[in-house]
Write a protein that holds these residues in place. Structure first.
Motif, PDB file in Angstrom:
ATOM      1  N   UNK A 158      61.646 -41.680  98.308  1.00 14.45           N
ATOM      2  CA  UNK A 158      61.018 -40.838  97.286  1.00 14.45           C
ATOM      3  C   UNK A 158      60.646 -41.600  96.013  1.00 14.45           C
ATOM      4  N   UNK A 159      60.702 -42.928  96.085  1.00 13.25           N
ATOM      5  CA  UNK A 159      60.262 -43.736  94.946  1.00 13.25           C
ATOM      6  C   UNK A 159      58.724 -43.738  94.922  1.00 13.25           C
ATOM      7  N   UNK A 160      58.154 -43.282  93.834  1.00  8.61           N
ATOM      8  CA  UNK A 160      56.695 -43.245  93.720  1.00  8.61           C
ATOM      9  C   UNK A 160      56.109 -44.648  93.582  1.00  8.61           C
ATOM     10  N   UNK A 161      56.918 -45.596  93.107  1.00 10.38           N
ATOM     11  CA  UNK A 161      56.498 -46.989  92.962  1.00 10.38           C
ATOM     12  C   UNK A 161      57.653 -47.891  93.396  1.00 10.38           C
ATOM     13  N   UNK A 162      57.342 -49.121  93.711  1.00  9.90           N
ATOM     14  CA  UNK A 162      58.385 -50.081  94.081  1.00  9.90           C
ATOM     15  C   UNK A 162      58.437 -51.257  93.103  1.00  9.90           C
ATOM     16  N   UNK A 163      57.956 -51.038  91.894  1.00  5.99           N
ATOM     17  CA  UNK A 163      57.935 -52.096  90.879  1.00  5.99           C
ATOM     18  C   UNK A 163      59.266 -52.162  90.128  1.00  5.99           C
ATOM     19  N   UNK A 164      59.521 -53.301  89.518  1.00 10.28           N
ATOM     20  CA  UNK A 164      60.707 -53.440  88.671  1.00 10.28           C
ATOM     21  C   UNK A 164      60.639 -52.473  87.496  1.00 10.28           C
ATOM     22  N   UNK A 218      59.349 -49.522  87.368  1.00  9.83           N
ATOM     23  CA  UNK A 218      59.722 -48.178  87.810  1.00  9.83           C
ATOM     24  C   UNK A 218      61.237 -48.087  87.985  1.00  9.83           C
ATOM     25  N   UNK A 219      61.825 -49.110  88.582  1.00  9.90           N
ATOM     26  CA  UNK A 219      63.280 -49.120  88.762  1.00  9.90           C
ATOM     27  C   UNK A 219      63.997 -49.082  87.417  1.00  9.90           C
ATOM     28  N   UNK A 220      63.476 -49.816  86.461  1.00 10.28           N
ATOM     29  CA  UNK A 220      64.080 -49.838  85.128  1.00 10.28           C
ATOM     30  C   UNK A 220      63.937 -48.485  84.428  1.00 10.28           C
ATOM     31  N   UNK A 221      62.806 -47.809  84.659  1.00 10.16           N
ATOM     32  CA  UNK A 221      62.623 -46.478  84.080  1.00 10.16           C
ATOM     33  C   UNK A 221      63.615 -45.477  84.672  1.00 10.16           C
ATOM     34  N   UNK A 222      63.842 -45.573  85.986  1.00  8.18           N
ATOM     35  CA  UNK A 222      64.823 -44.697  86.621  1.00  8.18           C
ATOM     36  C   UNK A 222      66.214 -44.938  86.041  1.00  8.18           C
ATOM     37  N   UNK A 223      66.551 -46.192  85.875  1.00  2.00           N
ATOM     38  CA  UNK A 223      67.860 -46.545  85.315  1.00  2.00           C
ATOM     39  C   UNK A 223      68.005 -46.004  83.896  1.00  2.00           C
ATOM     40  N   UNK A 224      66.974 -46.199  83.101  1.00  2.00           N
ATOM     41  CA  UNK A 224      67.022 -45.745  81.704  1.00  2.00           C
ATOM     42  C   UNK A 224      67.122 -44.222  81.625  1.00  2.00           C
ATOM     43  N   UNK A 225      66.391 -43.537  82.506  1.00  3.77           N
ATOM     44  CA  UNK A 225      66.406 -42.077  82.474  1.00  3.77           C
ATOM     45  C   UNK A 225      67.772 -41.539  82.887  1.00  3.77           C
ATOM     46  N   UNK A 226      68.357 -42.144  83.921  1.00  2.80           N
ATOM     47  CA  UNK A 226      69.692 -41.716  84.351  1.00  2.80           C
ATOM     48  C   UNK A 226      70.721 -41.973  83.248  1.00  2.80           C
ATOM     49  N   UNK A 227      70.617 -43.119  82.619  1.00  2.00           N
ATOM     50  CA  UNK A 227      71.543 -43.448  81.527  1.00  2.00           C
ATOM     51  C   UNK A 227      71.407 -42.451  80.384  1.00  2.00           C
ATOM     52  N   UNK A 228      70.162 -42.093  80.052  1.00  2.00           N
ATOM     53  CA  UNK A 228      69.913 -41.113  78.998  1.00  2.00           C
ATOM     54  C   UNK A 228      70.569 -39.780  79.325  1.00  2.00           C
ATOM     55  N   UNK A 229      70.602 -39.437  80.602  1.00  2.00           N
ATOM     56  CA  UNK A 229      71.199 -38.177  81.047  1.00  2.00           C
ATOM     57  C   UNK A 229      72.692 -38.319  81.355  1.00  2.00           C
ATOM     58  N   UNK A 230      73.247 -39.491  81.011  1.00  2.00           N
ATOM     59  CA  UNK A 230      74.686 -39.760  81.195  1.00  2.00           C
ATOM     60  C   UNK A 230      75.098 -39.727  82.673  1.00  2.00           C
ATOM     61  N   UNK A 258      54.314 -37.075 100.260  1.00  2.00           N
ATOM     62  CA  UNK A 258      53.045 -36.591 100.811  1.00  2.00           C
ATOM     63  C   UNK A 258      52.568 -35.324 100.101  1.00  2.00           C
ATOM     64  N   UNK A 259      53.510 -34.562  99.610  1.00  2.00           N
ATOM     65  CA  UNK A 259      53.162 -33.332  98.892  1.00  2.00           C
ATOM     66  C   UNK A 259      54.274 -33.026  97.878  1.00  2.00           C
ATOM     67  N   UNK A 260      54.410 -33.861  96.866  1.00  2.55           N
ATOM     68  CA  UNK A 260      55.557 -33.755  95.962  1.00  2.55           C
ATOM     69  C   UNK A 260      55.502 -32.554  95.023  1.00  2.55           C
ATOM     70  N   UNK A 261      56.624 -31.876  94.927  1.00  2.00           N
ATOM     71  CA  UNK A 261      56.774 -30.795  93.957  1.00  2.00           C
ATOM     72  C   UNK A 261      57.766 -31.184  92.876  1.00  2.00           C
ATOM     73  N   UNK A 318      61.511 -38.053  91.039  1.00  2.00           N
ATOM     74  CA  UNK A 318      62.898 -38.483  90.930  1.00  2.00           C
ATOM     75  C   UNK A 318      63.437 -38.284  89.509  1.00  2.00           C
ATOM     76  N   UNK A 319      62.554 -38.378  88.530  1.00  2.00           N
ATOM     77  CA  UNK A 319      62.976 -38.141  87.145  1.00  2.00           C
ATOM     78  C   UNK A 319      63.377 -36.680  86.957  1.00  2.00           C
ATOM     79  N   UNK A 320      62.625 -35.777  87.581  1.00  2.00           N
ATOM     80  CA  UNK A 320      62.972 -34.354  87.509  1.00  2.00           C
ATOM     81  C   UNK A 320      64.237 -34.062  88.294  1.00  2.00           C
ATOM     82  N   UNK A 321      64.436 -34.793  89.393  1.00  2.00           N
ATOM     83  CA  UNK A 321      65.682 -34.654  90.144  1.00  2.00           C
ATOM     84  C   UNK A 321      66.869 -35.060  89.278  1.00  2.00           C
ATOM     85  N   UNK A 322      66.717 -36.142  88.545  1.00  3.26           N
ATOM     86  CA  UNK A 322      67.788 -36.584  87.632  1.00  3.26           C
ATOM     87  C   UNK A 322      68.053 -35.519  86.570  1.00  3.26           C
TER      88      UNK A 322
END
Length: 296
Positions: free
Chosen positions: A82-88, A90-102, A55-58, A61-65
């Motif tokens: 806290x998922x901004x989208x519920x698409x596949x 978006x989920x794949x982007x979250x996975x890729x970003x977490x993997x990039x950050x080990x 509702x008022x994001x600061x 989830x990518x920044x949280x990662x």
């Protein structure tokens, strides 16, 4: 996920399901793949809920990662709220970003309520968990944290328990196909005691259900003793920095909590879920470092 994380997943989650006696039977305490506990440290996004509130994001989830990547962690838990989208995508982007950050993704919590009596609402709650289980799988999560719910006015505990067990059985069919564990949390309501929680867990005829051990949610006379009662069924754990013996808030003895998990030969992710008053940007790093030292 790196090879080491795949190996960890195989050892800590898949192997226990194989070791349980019989297919399609009520679950028993998990027989672990070895006699040595294997705890991996995660951080729940809910710890930063004020910043992640859609509702008022600061914070995204990518920044949280990104924030989590600067701490001595193995994984992150990405709360569905806290998922901004519920698409596949978006989920794949979250996975890729977490993997990039080990970092692995330890789980995705879902805010469901299986106690509802209205048939349409009940079916919608079941579909919600199924949908989020699919998203969690796409994101590479190993568990989906679910709730039972609260008893509605005029309902009976026995009838509510039947609905919850039936809903979990139905959702476990999807979880099995996707290779994701459902983890029922001790979250008050009809899971307010170890006995009530296990009355929901034991009748489920699936290898893909376990318990999420929330160390701060029992408001019983001896929360530590009650954590120990459910630990043998745990596939994931939420560690909080406070406990509530008799409903009164007190600082948690994190060393004691970790010892309980190790004594139960726990294998799985242990996610810090910070809910205390201090600013999480100050408190979370301190508690993560303490847990890292305790877990090893």
């Amino acid at each position: 996920m790196s090879l080491s994380r795949r190996q960890f997943l195989a050892a800590s989650l898949v192997a226990p399901s194989v070791l349980r006696s019989g297919t399609g039977r009520a679950i028993d305490p998990i027989r672990r793949p070895s006699d040595k506990p294997d705890l991996k440290l995660s951080l729940a996004a809910y710890s930063y809920r004020q910043g992640l509130d859609l509702k008022n994001p600061a914070m995204t989830l990518f920044e949280f990662i990104d924030l989590a990547a600067d701490l001595p962690l193995d994984a992150v838990e990405l709360t569905s709220y806290y998922w901004a989208e519920t698409t596949d995508a978006y989920a794949e982007k979250l996975r890729a970003h977490a993997t990039k950050k080990k970092l692995a993704i330890s789980g995705v919590p879902v805010g469901n309520n299986f106690c509802v009596r209205d048939e349409a609402k009940y079916k919608a709650e079941i579909q919600k968990v199924k949908d989020w289980t699919a998203r969690a799988a796409t994101a590479g999560a190993t568990t989906v944290r679910i709730f039972a719910g609260n008893l509605e006015k005029g309902d009976t505990l026995g009838e509510a328990q039947k609905r919850v067990v039936a809903a979990i059985n139905e959702c476990c069919v999807v979880a099995e196909k996707l290779g994701v564990y459902l983890a029922l949390e001790n979250h008050g309501g009809i899971t307010d005691t170890p006995e009530h929680l296990l009355e929901l867990v034991k009748p489920v005829k699936s290898k893909w259900l376990g318990v999420n051990i929330d160390t701060g949610n029992f408001r019983t006379a001896d929360p530590y003793a009650d954590i120990a009662k459910i630990a043998p069924y745990g596939v994931v754990s939420q560690v909080k920095t406070e406990v509530s013996p008799g409903g009164k808030t007190a600082d948690a003895d994190l060393a004691r909590v970790v010892k309980i998990l190790k004594d139960a030969n726990f294998h799985g992710y242990v996610a810090l879920e910070y809910e205390a008053k201090e600013d999480p940007k100050v408190a979370v790093p301190k508690h993560v470092k303490e847990l890292r030292k305790l877990i090893g």
